[in-house]
Design a protein around this motif. Sequence first.
Motif, PDB file in Angstrom:
ATOM      1  N   GLN A  72     -39.614 -19.539   2.260  1.00 57.83           N
ATOM      2  CA  GLN A  72     -38.712 -18.632   2.813  1.00 57.83           C
ATOM      3  C   GLN A  72     -37.399 -19.581   2.742  1.00 57.83           C
ATOM      4  O   GLN A  72     -37.377 -20.808   2.957  1.00 57.83           O
ATOM      5  CB  GLN A  72     -38.825 -18.622   4.450  1.00 57.83           C
ATOM      6  N   THR A  73     -36.330 -18.789   2.454  1.00 59.63           N
ATOM      7  CA  THR A  73     -34.958 -19.714   2.433  1.00 59.63           C
ATOM      8  C   THR A  73     -34.599 -19.736   3.725  1.00 59.63           C
ATOM      9  O   THR A  73     -33.671 -18.626   4.181  1.00 59.63           O
ATOM     10  CB  THR A  73     -34.126 -18.973   1.350  1.00 59.63           C
ATOM     11  N   MET A  74     -34.825 -20.492   4.500  1.00 62.90           N
ATOM     12  CA  MET A  74     -34.353 -20.801   5.943  1.00 62.90           C
ATOM     13  C   MET A  74     -33.803 -22.281   5.932  1.00 62.90           C
ATOM     14  O   MET A  74     -34.033 -23.141   5.459  1.00 62.90           O
ATOM     15  CB  MET A  74     -35.559 -20.668   6.902  1.00 62.90           C
ATOM     16  N   LYS A  75     -32.683 -22.066   6.886  1.00 59.74           N
ATOM     17  CA  LYS A  75     -31.948 -23.493   7.020  1.00 59.74           C
ATOM     18  C   LYS A  75     -32.754 -24.246   7.978  1.00 59.74           C
ATOM     19  O   LYS A  75     -33.532 -23.718   8.979  1.00 59.74           O
ATOM     20  CB  LYS A  75     -30.491 -23.265   7.480  1.00 59.74           C
ATOM     21  N   TYR A  76     -32.673 -25.597   7.694  1.00 60.52           N
ATOM     22  CA  TYR A  76     -33.376 -26.493   8.816  1.00 60.52           C
ATOM     23  C   TYR A  76     -32.313 -27.041   9.752  1.00 60.52           C
ATOM     24  O   TYR A  76     -31.164 -27.526   9.204  1.00 60.52           O
ATOM     25  CB  TYR A  76     -34.102 -27.563   8.116  1.00 60.52           C
TER      26      TYR A  76
ATOM     27  N   ARG B 106     -42.135 -14.661  -2.650  1.00 64.37           N
ATOM     28  CA  ARG B 106     -40.854 -15.630  -1.970  1.00 64.37           C
ATOM     29  C   ARG B 106     -40.441 -14.437  -0.834  1.00 64.37           C
ATOM     30  O   ARG B 106     -40.509 -13.193  -1.032  1.00 64.37           O
ATOM     31  CB  ARG B 106     -39.849 -15.869  -2.800  1.00 64.37           C
ATOM     32  N   ILE B 107     -39.834 -15.272   0.179  1.00 67.51           N
ATOM     33  CA  ILE B 107     -39.413 -14.422   1.063  1.00 67.51           C
ATOM     34  C   ILE B 107     -37.979 -15.281   1.456  1.00 67.51           C
ATOM     35  O   ILE B 107     -37.725 -16.029   1.890  1.00 67.51           O
ATOM     36  CB  ILE B 107     -39.909 -14.348   2.569  1.00 67.51           C
ATOM     37  N   TRP B 108     -36.875 -14.160   1.107  1.00 72.42           N
ATOM     38  CA  TRP B 108     -35.703 -15.016   1.354  1.00 72.42           C
ATOM     39  C   TRP B 108     -35.079 -14.408   2.676  1.00 72.42           C
ATOM     40  O   TRP B 108     -35.288 -13.254   2.978  1.00 72.42           O
ATOM     41  CB  TRP B 108     -34.718 -14.523   0.213  1.00 72.42           C
ATOM     42  N   SER B 109     -34.004 -15.066   3.209  1.00 78.03           N
ATOM     43  CA  SER B 109     -33.187 -14.694   4.188  1.00 78.03           C
ATOM     44  C   SER B 109     -32.006 -13.617   3.690  1.00 78.03           C
ATOM     45  O   SER B 109     -32.006 -13.257   2.415  1.00 78.03           O
ATOM     46  CB  SER B 109     -32.243 -15.710   4.778  1.00 78.03           C
TER      47      SER B 109
ATOM     48  N   GLU C 193     -48.135 -24.849   3.792  1.00 79.11           N
ATOM     49  CA  GLU C 193     -46.711 -25.823   3.371  1.00 79.11           C
ATOM     50  C   GLU C 193     -46.493 -27.113   4.217  1.00 79.11           C
ATOM     51  O   GLU C 193     -45.575 -27.846   3.829  1.00 79.11           O
ATOM     52  CB  GLU C 193     -45.386 -24.771   3.636  1.00 79.11           C
TER      53      GLU C 193
ATOM     54  N   THR D  54     -38.453 -31.864   3.644  1.00 77.72           N
ATOM     55  CA  THR D  54     -37.474 -30.447   3.462  1.00 77.72           C
ATOM     56  C   THR D  54     -36.315 -30.816   2.455  1.00 77.72           C
ATOM     57  O   THR D  54     -36.101 -31.859   2.255  1.00 77.72           O
ATOM     58  CB  THR D  54     -37.084 -30.345   4.914  1.00 77.72           C
ATOM     59  N   VAL D  55     -35.998 -29.603   2.384  1.00 72.46           N
ATOM     60  CA  VAL D  55     -34.776 -29.818   1.513  1.00 72.46           C
ATOM     61  C   VAL D  55     -33.638 -29.801   2.245  1.00 72.46           C
ATOM     62  O   VAL D  55     -33.606 -29.614   3.612  1.00 72.46           O
ATOM     63  CB  VAL D  55     -34.447 -28.557   0.611  1.00 72.46           C
ATOM     64  N   LEU D  56     -32.548 -30.599   1.895  1.00 77.90           N
ATOM     65  CA  LEU D  56     -31.293 -30.858   2.763  1.00 77.90           C
ATOM     66  C   LEU D  56     -30.427 -29.619   3.094  1.00 77.90           C
ATOM     67  O   LEU D  56     -29.896 -29.573   4.095  1.00 77.90           O
ATOM     68  CB  LEU D  56     -30.620 -32.117   2.236  1.00 77.90           C
ATOM     69  N   SER D  57     -30.260 -28.815   2.213  1.00 74.94           N
ATOM     70  CA  SER D  57     -29.570 -27.711   2.685  1.00 74.94           C
ATOM     71  C   SER D  57     -30.017 -26.622   1.468  1.00 74.94           C
ATOM     72  O   SER D  57     -30.741 -26.722   0.687  1.00 74.94           O
ATOM     73  CB  SER D  57     -28.020 -27.675   2.204  1.00 74.94           C
ATOM     74  N   VAL D  58     -29.813 -25.419   1.715  1.00 71.66           N
ATOM     75  CA  VAL D  58     -30.115 -24.250   1.035  1.00 71.66           C
ATOM     76  C   VAL D  58     -28.847 -23.217   0.717  1.00 71.66           C
ATOM     77  O   VAL D  58     -28.184 -22.966   1.688  1.00 71.66           O
ATOM     78  CB  VAL D  58     -31.204 -23.441   1.657  1.00 71.66           C
TER      79      VAL D  58
END
Lengths: 340, 68
Positions: B52-56, A77-80, A126, A171-175
Amino acid sequence: MDIILLLTHSRDFFTIDNVEAHINKLGYKTLRINTDQYPTQINLDFEIKQHNSPQKTISIGGEEINVKRIKAVWLRRIWSPEMPEDIDPAYSKYCSNEASNNLLNFLHTLNNIFWLDHLEYTNRAENKLYQMEQANKFGIAMPNTLISNNPDKILKFYHQNKGNIITKMQTVLSVSMDGSGQSFRTSKVNAEDLENLSSVQYCPMIFQTEILKKAEYRVVYVDGEFFSGKITTDTLDNASPDIKSNQSVSWEIGSLPQYLCEQISRFMESIELRFGVMDIVETPSGEFQFLEINPVGEWGMLEKELDLPISHAIAKTIVKQIKINEKDTINNASKRQFQH
Amino acid sequence: MKKPFFANFLENQVNEDEIQQVKGGLTPESATKLPDLDQTMKYPSDNDEGLQTMKYPSDNDEGNINLM
């Protein structure tokens, strides 16, 4: 000692620990990078002096590592970045973006070593449209699908499928900060929903023929090996089209027909991945339908519940490829010597 | 204000979750704070399957320094 780089995040556990342990047993040192801790707790240095090759180092916890020692990368994984709260908010977001960008750029320069799997191919896979297009090329069966923001086409698709369609999003709605994403659950489209169909113009959705499930499979592919877990209708609630909404499920070992394994192997080769996690449905009549592949999909529950040796397969694949690369380097060097 | 097509489904999902929580004796969360919908069987971190945890959309749109 040669190093295998493990890219993950600070809240990862179990899968990362198991892979790390297997790699160590196979005689390699590991370097775990929690990507959310860059730039705050990790330093990356890239230095070029004229006419010299770049010097690249990674520093974590007081240890400085020359990237020349890194022989392979496991991309989990790569996270912010997690930025400290006391940074001026006017700058914090920019620091985070710049750091994310630099991390990816730095990683992209590690291009002469083996990656499971390379960033570029992982990102490409992806793309749901790309993966469906490729899977379809190799004859892998999947539900009829329409991805569209066109109300007329969607209405036509609804009628063609006699009103049995589901919808989902890409896509997910929010993270949130803990990495969890708020998801849109796969939902059945009912006749009354169509009253508002014109509003689909503002946001495309995926529409698919609804498939009845005898079992839902999670299939982990590691360099030609298959590890499958399944959930059968005993625990599966067919009333809900989204397996994720079923709270208590129990896994059983699953097995795919040979023809499907062969199709998947060719598909994996075409998308240039040695690892991938697939969701596949078995219908009551025994047909298998591919739903999607996630190039960094989760598999910890299969190893934990079913003792499937997935972490071992990952470690083996990485070490095997390092040895192949070493052999190639020696062969190429001796070829060059011979030519001189 | 207009809403996209998926909003109808999403609102139903939130309502179902609230009903489930009431059944389970939990206090329903307020409608403004959407509950975590994606409770699944995966392990360890099933909500996070993206690389990646990026916002969309892109985070880059939010990255400008604005000192004004």
